[in-house]
Structure formats: C-alpha cells, structure tokens
Design an enzyme around this catalytic site. Structure first.
Site, short mmCIF file in Angstrom:
data_model
loop_
_atom_site.label_atom_id
_atom_site.label_comp_id
_atom_site.label_asym_id
_atom_site.label_seq_id
_atom_site.Cartn_x
_atom_site.Cartn_y
_atom_site.Cartn_z
CG HIS A 1 -2.00 -0.13 -4.11
ND1 HIS A 1 -2.56 -1.20 -4.78
CD2 HIS A 1 -2.99 0.35 -3.29
CE1 HIS A 1 -3.82 -1.37 -4.39
NE2 HIS A 1 -4.10 -0.44 -3.50
CG HIS B 1 -7.82 3.31 -3.26
ND1 HIS B 1 -6.76 3.55 -4.11
CD2 HIS B 1 -7.67 2.04 -2.81
CE1 HIS B 1 -6.00 2.48 -4.17
NE2 HIS B 1 -6.52 1.54 -3.39
CG ASP B 2 -5.38 1.89 -0.18
OD1 ASP B 2 -6.24 1.73 0.70
OD2 ASP B 2 -5.09 1.00 -1.02
CG HIS C 1 -2.03 -1.03 1.10
ND1 HIS C 1 -1.99 -2.23 1.77
CD2 HIS C 1 -3.18 -1.03 0.38
CE1 HIS C 1 -3.08 -2.93 1.49
NE2 HIS C 1 -3.81 -2.22 0.64
CG ASP D 1 -8.33 -1.72 -3.58
OD1 ASP D 1 -7.14 -1.35 -3.69
OD2 ASP D 1 -8.91 -1.81 -2.49
#
Length: 319
Positions: free
Chosen positions: A68, A104-105, A64, A216
């Site tokens: 990514h 998103h992360d 992550h 994802d």
C-alpha cells in the site's frame, strides 16, 4: 527490476503483482526519474537506506502494508504528472510530496483511530486522541529521516528543512478521514461560481493534500482487476478489527462486522456516498486531474455483477 516509464507513471501499475524487493527498486526509480539526488542534494545511497527503513516499518497487515505504501507513492507520482502539479512546485516541495506519500502510513497497526482511542492505546494517549495514526506516521517519518545512519536531509539548509517539513506534515495529516468533510466543504466553496474570485484561488499546498487524499483512496480508480484485489484486502483488515472489538468487548464498528457487512456492498457504498462525490469535486476544481477518474464509473457498474461469493470464488487466495 525495471518497468516501462509509461506504466510507472500510470494507474495501470499493479503493486500487488510485484515482490516486496521489486517495489524497493521501483520506489527508488521514482526518485531517480525526477533526478532528486541532484536537485535536492540527497544521495542515492541515502535514498536506498531510507526506502529500506520505510519498508521495515510497514507492518504485515492485509491492507496497510508495504504494498500500500508503494501504491500510494506511485499513484501520487502519476497524479502529479497527469495534473502537472509538479510544474508549480519547487524541487524541495516535490520531493516532500513523494516522501510524504511513501511515509503516510508508517507503522500502521491495522486498526483505525476510533479503535485506538476507544481501547485507550498508548498511541492515543501520546497524541491526545487527535489524528492519532497520522501524527504517529509523521513522527516516525522524521525519526527515520533524521536517524544517524540515514541523515536523509543532512544537506538541506534550514530554510529547505522548514519548507520540506511543513509539506510532509500537512500532507500526511490530510489523510485522516475524520477531516474528509473539511476538504469536501472547501472544494465545494472553490468550485461554487458564487464564491468571490479572490476566495477561489488554489494554493499548491492544498493541491498536494488533495492529491495524497485521492491517492490514499485510489483503489477504486485502478483497472478493475486491480481494484478487486484491494477490495478484498481492505475488507479483510476491517473484519480483523471487528474481531478484535468483539474479543475486547468494545462497541462493534458497523463496517467491521463480518457477520452483517458484505465486501461488495462496502465498496459500492464507499464509491456512492464517500469518495465518488469527493472525486467529482476534485475534477471540477482541478480539471487537469480528470483523466485519473476515468474508470470510476465503469468500476462501480462492474460491482453490480458481483456478490461476495462471486468475488471470493474468482480471487481465491490470489490477492
């Protein structure tokens, strides 16, 4: 940094083959290809600042991380074109889809939600044990966008901001794997011929959530040489979490136990029991997306020729 458009719009794009700085340019290229500066009145300069800040908020985890973040953004972009989702969206919604993928992360700590809850972390306390990471990613995304030195959305009308925010929040919250069963159940209902026609209508927000969920977990959909590298990275991160659990006297998450779990076995199990059935339902519900799942079966078969030693010997530290 330039890349042929057909590669940037395909699953053959290998994020791990580029430098961190290269990915800054390629991320900007995605926004420019769709002419978002003109379509949603967000200047290229603001986009550059925002992308730089997103990179600075991605931690140096094995999986992550900034690579990514780009990989999911590029895959969402690819899927939105392949499935022609972009044709159903307003400019603001499409912009929100790409931004949500990028964010998103944000600030992912390299451990999962159950770890954060079990360790009584500050984040779990802040978000009341519910979708802890995903809520944090949402929060940090908007803090960055609204920061006085970025003001990414300063030219949005109130209606545009409300629509944009709803899409980003819903998309990022959809990536919580604790909700995976919820999406599988809905897809089964949507694809069941016995479901009344009025209950089988697809809405574009749900389709965006499906796409970001697919992206994802899309490493298994990439050419096998790419998929192998991501398999090493994600299991590195799992095993590091297991090491932290052991050191803290916490219950050991089975998939994070490096003494009893194999990297190849984890990949096989993930495809066979978790994500393979989900992709099958997605393809049935959204036939236009079928091409993105074309390598899944071949990749799964390829894992039958590997064990952990073969994988490690082949990749070494080149991943």
């Amino acid at each position: 940094m330039t890349l042929p458009v057909q590669v940037l719009q395909s699953l053959e794009c290998d994020a791990l083959s580029f430098s961190s700085d290269d990915l800054l340019h390629l991320t900007l290229e995605i926004f420019l290809e769709q002419e978002f500066p003109k379509k949603v009145n967000v200047s290229e300069e603001k986009l550059k600042k925002f992308i730089l800040c997103v990179r600075s908020c991605m931690f140096d985890n094995p999986y992550h991380n900034w690579f990514h973040a780009f990989d999911v953004t590029q895959t969402v972009y690819c899927m939105s074109l392949t499935g022609e989702t972009y044709k159903t969206l307003t400019d603001v919604e499409y912009f929100a889809l790409i931004v949500s993928a990028l964010c998103h992360d944000l600030e992912h700590p390299g451990v999962n939600n159950p770890f954060l809850v079990s360790s009584r972390s500050d984040l779990a306390t802040l978000y009341n044990d519910r979708s802890v990471l995903e809520n944090h990613h949402c929060c940090r995304a908007f803090q960055l966008m609204l920061h006085s030195e970025i003001q990414l959305l300063s030219e949005f009308t109130n209606a545009q901001y409300i629509a944009f925010r709803a899409v980003v929040l819903n998309n990022i919250l959809a990536t919580d794997m604790a909700r995976h069963g919820e999406y599988t159940t809905k897809l089964k209902r949507l694809t069941d011929p016995n479901t009344p026609p009025d209950d089988r209508k697809m809405d574009k927000q749900f389709e965006m959530e499906i796409i970001i969920k697919c992206a994802d977990t899309s490493n298994v959909l990439k050419p096998f040489d790419i998929a192998k590298k991501w398999a090493m990275r994600v299991t590195d991160e799992f095993f590091l979490q297991g090491d932290k659990e052991k050191a803290s006297g916490m219950p050991l998450t089975p998939m994070c136990d490096r003494t009893s779990q194999g990297r190849v076995a984890l990949q096989k199990g993930f495809v066979d029991f978790v994500i393979g059935p989900y992709y099958k339902l997605v393809a049935a519900a959204f036939p236009n997306l079928t091409p993105v799942f074309s390598l899944l079966t071949d990749n799964r078969k390829a894992w039958n020729n590997y064990d952990d030693k073969t994988l490690a010997d082949e990749l070494g530290d080149m991943y």
